[in-house]
Design a protein around this motif. Sequence first.
Motif, PDB file in Angstrom:
ATOM      1  N   ASP A 192       0.825  -1.206   0.000  1.00 59.02           N
ATOM      2  CA  ASP A 192       0.000   0.000   0.000  1.00 59.02           C
ATOM      3  C   ASP A 192       0.862   1.260   0.000  1.00 59.02           C
ATOM      4  N   ASN A 193       1.972   1.216   0.741  1.00 57.49           N
ATOM      5  CA  ASN A 193       2.882   2.367   0.763  1.00 57.49           C
ATOM      6  C   ASN A 193       3.479   2.616  -0.619  1.00 57.49           C
ATOM      7  N   LEU A 194       3.822   1.529  -1.311  1.00 58.40           N
ATOM      8  CA  LEU A 194       4.394   1.672  -2.652  1.00 58.40           C
ATOM      9  C   LEU A 194       3.375   2.249  -3.634  1.00 58.40           C
ATOM     10  N   VAL A 195       2.111   1.898  -3.442  1.00 58.84           N
ATOM     11  CA  VAL A 195       1.056   2.424  -4.319  1.00 58.84           C
ATOM     12  C   VAL A 195       0.728   3.871  -3.974  1.00 58.84           C
ATOM     13  N   ASP A 196       0.598   4.157  -2.685  1.00 58.18           N
ATOM     14  CA  ASP A 196       0.153   5.479  -2.245  1.00 58.18           C
ATOM     15  C   ASP A 196       1.271   6.512  -2.198  1.00 58.18           C
ATOM     16  N   GLU A 197       2.491   6.065  -1.856  1.00 59.47           N
ATOM     17  CA  GLU A 197       3.611   6.991  -1.708  1.00 59.47           C
ATOM     18  C   GLU A 197       4.865   6.431  -2.386  1.00 59.47           C
ATOM     19  N   PRO A 198       4.794   6.201  -3.688  1.00 61.24           N
ATOM     20  CA  PRO A 198       5.929   5.571  -4.389  1.00 61.24           C
ATOM     21  C   PRO A 198       7.211   6.401  -4.330  1.00 61.24           C
ATOM     22  N   GLU A 199       7.069   7.722  -4.268  1.00 59.52           N
ATOM     23  CA  GLU A 199       8.254   8.580  -4.285  1.00 59.52           C
ATOM     24  C   GLU A 199       9.109   8.407  -3.034  1.00 59.52           C
ATOM     25  N   SER A 200       8.497   7.998  -1.917  1.00 62.21           N
ATOM     26  CA  SER A 200       9.263   7.782  -0.691  1.00 62.21           C
ATOM     27  C   SER A 200       9.523   6.305  -0.418  1.00 62.21           C
ATOM     28  N   SER A 201       8.634   5.425  -0.856  1.00 57.25           N
ATOM     29  CA  SER A 201       8.757   4.000  -0.543  1.00 57.25           C
ATOM     30  C   SER A 201       9.637   3.234  -1.520  1.00 57.25           C
ATOM     31  N   GLN A 202       9.547   3.551  -2.824  1.00 56.06           N
ATOM     32  CA  GLN A 202      10.324   2.801  -3.811  1.00 56.06           C
ATOM     33  C   GLN A 202      11.836   2.929  -3.584  1.00 56.06           C
ATOM     34  N   PRO A 203      12.345   4.137  -3.253  1.00 57.13           N
ATOM     35  CA  PRO A 203      13.787   4.219  -2.980  1.00 57.13           C
ATOM     36  C   PRO A 203      14.233   3.350  -1.808  1.00 57.13           C
ATOM     37  N   LEU A 204      13.356   3.141  -0.833  1.00 55.79           N
ATOM     38  CA  LEU A 204      13.703   2.273   0.297  1.00 55.79           C
ATOM     39  C   LEU A 204      13.809   0.822  -0.154  1.00 55.79           C
ATOM     40  N   ILE A 205      12.889   0.375  -0.998  1.00 55.35           N
ATOM     41  CA  ILE A 205      12.948  -0.981  -1.548  1.00 55.35           C
ATOM     42  C   ILE A 205      14.217  -1.158  -2.372  1.00 55.35           C
ATOM     43  N   ASP A 206      14.526  -0.169  -3.198  1.00 56.80           N
ATOM     44  CA  ASP A 206      15.734  -0.237  -4.028  1.00 56.80           C
ATOM     45  C   ASP A 206      16.990  -0.301  -3.158  1.00 56.80           C
ATOM     46  N   GLU A 207      17.013   0.501  -2.093  1.00 59.60           N
ATOM     47  CA  GLU A 207      18.196   0.519  -1.234  1.00 59.60           C
ATOM     48  C   GLU A 207      18.356  -0.807  -0.490  1.00 59.60           C
ATOM     49  N   LEU A 208      17.260  -1.415  -0.058  1.00 59.23           N
ATOM     50  CA  LEU A 208      17.348  -2.717   0.617  1.00 59.23           C
ATOM     51  C   LEU A 208      17.952  -3.767  -0.315  1.00 59.23           C
ATOM     52  N   GLY A 209      17.619  -3.687  -1.600  1.00 61.04           N
ATOM     53  CA  GLY A 209      18.221  -4.600  -2.574  1.00 61.04           C
ATOM     54  C   GLY A 209      19.714  -4.353  -2.744  1.00 61.04           C
ATOM     55  N   LYS A 210      20.112  -3.087  -2.781  1.00 63.60           N
ATOM     56  CA  LYS A 210      21.528  -2.747  -2.913  1.00 63.60           C
ATOM     57  C   LYS A 210      22.310  -3.158  -1.667  1.00 63.60           C
ATOM     58  N   ILE A 211      21.686  -3.015  -0.507  1.00 58.63           N
ATOM     59  CA  ILE A 211      22.327  -3.438   0.745  1.00 58.63           C
ATOM     60  C   ILE A 211      22.632  -4.933   0.700  1.00 58.63           C
ATOM     61  N   ALA A 212      21.678  -5.728   0.205  1.00 62.41           N
ATOM     62  CA  ALA A 212      21.897  -7.177   0.115  1.00 62.41           C
ATOM     63  C   ALA A 212      23.076  -7.492  -0.800  1.00 62.41           C
ATOM     64  N   GLU A 213      23.194  -6.769  -1.907  1.00 60.68           N
ATOM     65  CA  GLU A 213      24.310  -6.995  -2.831  1.00 60.68           C
ATOM     66  C   GLU A 213      25.653  -6.668  -2.171  1.00 60.68           C
ATOM     67  N   THR A 214      25.702  -5.569  -1.431  1.00 60.19           N
ATOM     68  CA  THR A 214      26.928  -5.205  -0.730  1.00 60.19           C
ATOM     69  C   THR A 214      27.250  -6.215   0.358  1.00 60.19           C
ATOM     70  N   ALA A 215      26.213  -6.690   1.050  1.00 59.56           N
ATOM     71  CA  ALA A 215      26.401  -7.656   2.134  1.00 59.56           C
ATOM     72  C   ALA A 215      26.977  -8.967   1.620  1.00 59.56           C
ATOM     73  N   ARG A 216      26.615  -9.362   0.402  1.00 66.43           N
ATOM     74  CA  ARG A 216      27.165 -10.605  -0.148  1.00 66.43           C
ATOM     75  C   ARG A 216      28.681 -10.525  -0.240  1.00 66.43           C
ATOM     76  N   ASN A 217      29.186  -9.408  -0.703  1.00 67.32           N
ATOM     77  CA  ASN A 217      30.633  -9.236  -0.790  1.00 67.32           C
ATOM     78  C   ASN A 217      31.272  -9.196   0.598  1.00 67.32           C
ATOM     79  N   ALA A 218      30.598  -8.546   1.539  1.00 65.26           N
ATOM     80  CA  ALA A 218      31.128  -8.455   2.902  1.00 65.26           C
ATOM     81  C   ALA A 218      31.196  -9.828   3.558  1.00 65.26           C
ATOM     82  N   LEU A 219      30.231 -10.684   3.265  1.00 65.34           N
ATOM     83  CA  LEU A 219      30.230 -12.044   3.807  1.00 65.34           C
ATOM     84  C   LEU A 219      31.434 -12.837   3.308  1.00 65.34           C
TER      85      LEU A 219
END
Length: 325
Positions: A197-224
């Motif tokens: 619902d947040n992504l539908v109602d407030e995409p400008e604030s919610s989508q960047p958070l989803i994108d950043e969580l994905g980037k964090i996972a990619e960085t974490a793989r290298n750190a592991l």
Amino acid sequence: MKDKATGKSYAKIIWFGEHSVVYEKPAIAIPIYSVDVVATIQRIPTGQQIHCRYFDGPISEMAENLRGVKTLITHLVSLFGAQRLAFDLDIQSKLPAERGMGSSAATAIAIVRAFFDFFEVNLTRSQLLKLADIEEKITHGNPSGLDSATASSNMPIWFIRNKINEQIDFNLPTSSLVIADSGIKGKTSEAVSLVHDNLVDEPESSQPLIDELGKIAETARNALATTDDVLLGKLMTQSQRDLAQLGVSNHTLDTFCQVACDNHALGAKLTGSGLGGCVIALAKNQRDAQQISTALRKAGATQTWIQSFKNYQFSTGEAHDNLVR
């Protein structure tokens, strides 16, 4: 066929990628060896019995809330042509239910392994995941496959929904993960709907958070892979901030994360869907892990577990298992 056999599986913890994994961003999940499920099957004179914390009696009389387990057992019995075989199936689980630790998947994995051991038949990982999915589809409707993949693994899982499910390089020989149960049942459906619902109602604030969580996972793989536990801790804390902004944390989870960091955790975050469930904290060593665990219990955690990484099996660069379709 043996007279008695066992199968074991483990709790799963999502380390990185909660909620963003729903939108085909990568996630990292790990098995927790200290929180396991053991299924034991043995021959008996008559009947087909099951003993677990939710039911004790004939398999044919299992209630609707255990339909997934019952269906899996029926399938396995048919697979081995053992409809007339008398057996007793005992399931001992250390996993708390509805805490985001993959209880149903771990149970399914343990049952499948027990049956294959009982009938002395080799079991491939692909077969294992496909059979466990029988239970998971009934229990969860449209499972991603992450729970079963992790509960059956001896290494972290790199997961992109409908695309990739593989075991990854891992090297943290001195660090430990502290898991704390908030005592509050997770609310998966509610949390997933909230983020949607947040992504539908407030995409400008919610989508960047989803994108950043994905980037964090990619960085974490290298750190592991490079033993960078300090960076992993920072990524965990950043994940928690993003998840809180998405609305899936709560006061208890926020408090537990702060308590962990105040007691030498390198980082802390919720794990799973949020709105309850568990918090995880990364400790530099066993001494810090014990201090974090004690502090979290004093803060109200109903249970804590400490998972050392020194006994995890590392990748050898061999081919990884692909996603079972």
